[in-house]
Write an enzyme that holds these catalytic residues in place. Structure first.
Site, mmCIF file in Angstrom:
data_model
loop_
_atom_site.group_PDB
_atom_site.id
_atom_site.type_symbol
_atom_site.label_atom_id
_atom_site.label_comp_id
_atom_site.label_asym_id
_atom_site.label_seq_id
_atom_site.Cartn_x
_atom_site.Cartn_y
_atom_site.Cartn_z
ATOM 1 N N ASP A 1 0.862 -1.329 -0.360
ATOM 2 C CA ASP A 1 -0.063 -0.064 -0.575
ATOM 3 C C ASP A 1 1.551 1.214 -0.059
ATOM 4 O OD1 ASP A 1 -1.538 2.030 0.832
ATOM 5 O OD2 ASP A 1 -2.616 0.696 1.571
ATOM 6 N N GLU B 1 -6.369 -1.060 -4.271
ATOM 7 C CA GLU B 1 -7.211 -0.053 -3.288
ATOM 8 C C GLU B 1 -6.830 1.649 -5.199
ATOM 9 O OE1 GLU B 1 -4.901 2.687 -0.327
ATOM 10 O OE2 GLU B 1 -6.681 4.203 0.567
HETATM 11 MN MN MN Z 1 -3.636 2.760 1.174
HETATM 12 MN MN MN Z 2 -6.441 4.339 2.312
#
Ligand code: MN
Ligand code: MN
Length: 307
Positions: free
Chosen positions: A87, A288
């Site tokens: 991420d 995401e």
């Molecule tokens: Mn993220």
């Molecule tokens: Mn996020």
């Protein structure tokens, strides 16, 4: 609220950088590699591309859903039996992009990845100015369930502000009746992040903390000279954005960092982000993207190929 052309340009650029870094991240996840090698490389790559990390590279493995980043002393070496979430946050002068990818090294969890990926793809399809937050959550929940998994209910998407990764509005990964009348208005930047699991669908505090941020409050108890020095450096470099003690090692020695971070956290000056672990040790996947909602269209900033 709305965005100027200049702001749109910066947000799009931040998204393009984040997408490139995410792609490199996915390539680097291989048996034998360590989280520290990969995260250090990705954080350097962000700088090479002209931006800064908006938060430390999150490298969350198997039942860890989020918020692991290698510490000064701890690291993970991949063996080939992992589901890895990478991420990435990119900040271009405070204009942020937030994006994540999951890589399956096990060879047997492809469907778990597809569940979260398909949920995000569906959101890309329905996203439009003034979309209902409820409809996003319902789409995510239905898609993940159709694949035979559960969404993680206490992890959410979020609006993003300048210099601010979590700007206040949460976007649940399930059909949440309380968000029925809330809509995403033009002038909103929002990260959508479906998490799918073969566990119960909840995360809890996993104890380990390698990510912190300055709360904006220096505390009521006074600070030692050492605390002042470390805190001033943190404020100078990261403002209130999340950082990791690993980043401070070029400036301070390990013992000073560990001692000071501990005391500043106890005094409420720093906020701690513990790793988040699926309560039943279920495997977790996550994808995401960041969406820029304008008056008449939506730009998926972290998906240049989404058009
Ligand atoms: Mn993220
Ligand atoms: Mn996020």
């Amino acid at each position: 609220m709305t965005f100027t052309d200049d702001e749109v340009e910066k947000l799009v650029k931040a998204g393009e950088i984040a997408a490139r870094v995410r792609e490199l991240g996915a390539q680097l996840v291989k048996p034998g590699a360590t989280a520290k090698e990969i995260c250090t490389r990705l954080e350097e790559y962000i700088v090479e591309l002209g931006a800064k990390p908006a938060f430390p590279c999150n490298f969350s493995v198997n039942e860890v859903a989020a918020h692991y980043t290698p510490g000064i002393d701890d690291d993970i070496r991949l063996t080939g039996i992992e589901v890895v979430k990478v991420d990435i946050g990119v900040s271009l002068d405070g204009y942020i992009a937030d994006t994540a990818v999951t890589v399956d090294l096990t060879g047997v969890n492809e469907k778990l990845l597809q569940a979260a990926q398909a949920a995000l793809d569906q959101v890309v399809k329905i996203m439009k100015p003034n979309v209902r937050i409820y409809d996003i959550g319902k789409t995510i929940e239905n898609t993940i369930k159709r694949h035979g998994f559960k969404p993680v209910k206490n992890l959410t998407g979020h609006t993003i502000g300048r210099w601010l990764i979590h700007a206040g509005t949460q976007i649940p990964n399930y059909a949440d009746r309380t968000s029925f009348h809330k809509r995403l208005r033009p002038g909103t930047l929002v990260a959508i992040e479906p998490f799918a699991t073969n566990g119960r669908g909840l995360v809890r505090d996993g104890g380990i903390v390698n990510i912190y941020s300055y709360t904006g409050r220096r505390g009521r108890y006074g600070l030692s000279e050492q605390e002042e020095e470390v805190l001033n450096y943190i404020i100078e470099e990261y403002k209130t954005q999340p950082f990791t003690p690993r980043w401070l090692t070029s400036k301070f020695n390990k013992q000073v960092i560990q001692e000071t971070i501990r005391s500043l956290t106890a005094k409420g000056v720093l906020h701690a982000y513990p790793i988040l672990v699926e309560v039943s040790k279920g495997l977790v996947s996550q994808f995401e993207h960041t969406f820029l909602i304008l008056k008449d269209r939506v730009i998926v900033t972290t998906c240049p190929e989404c058009g």
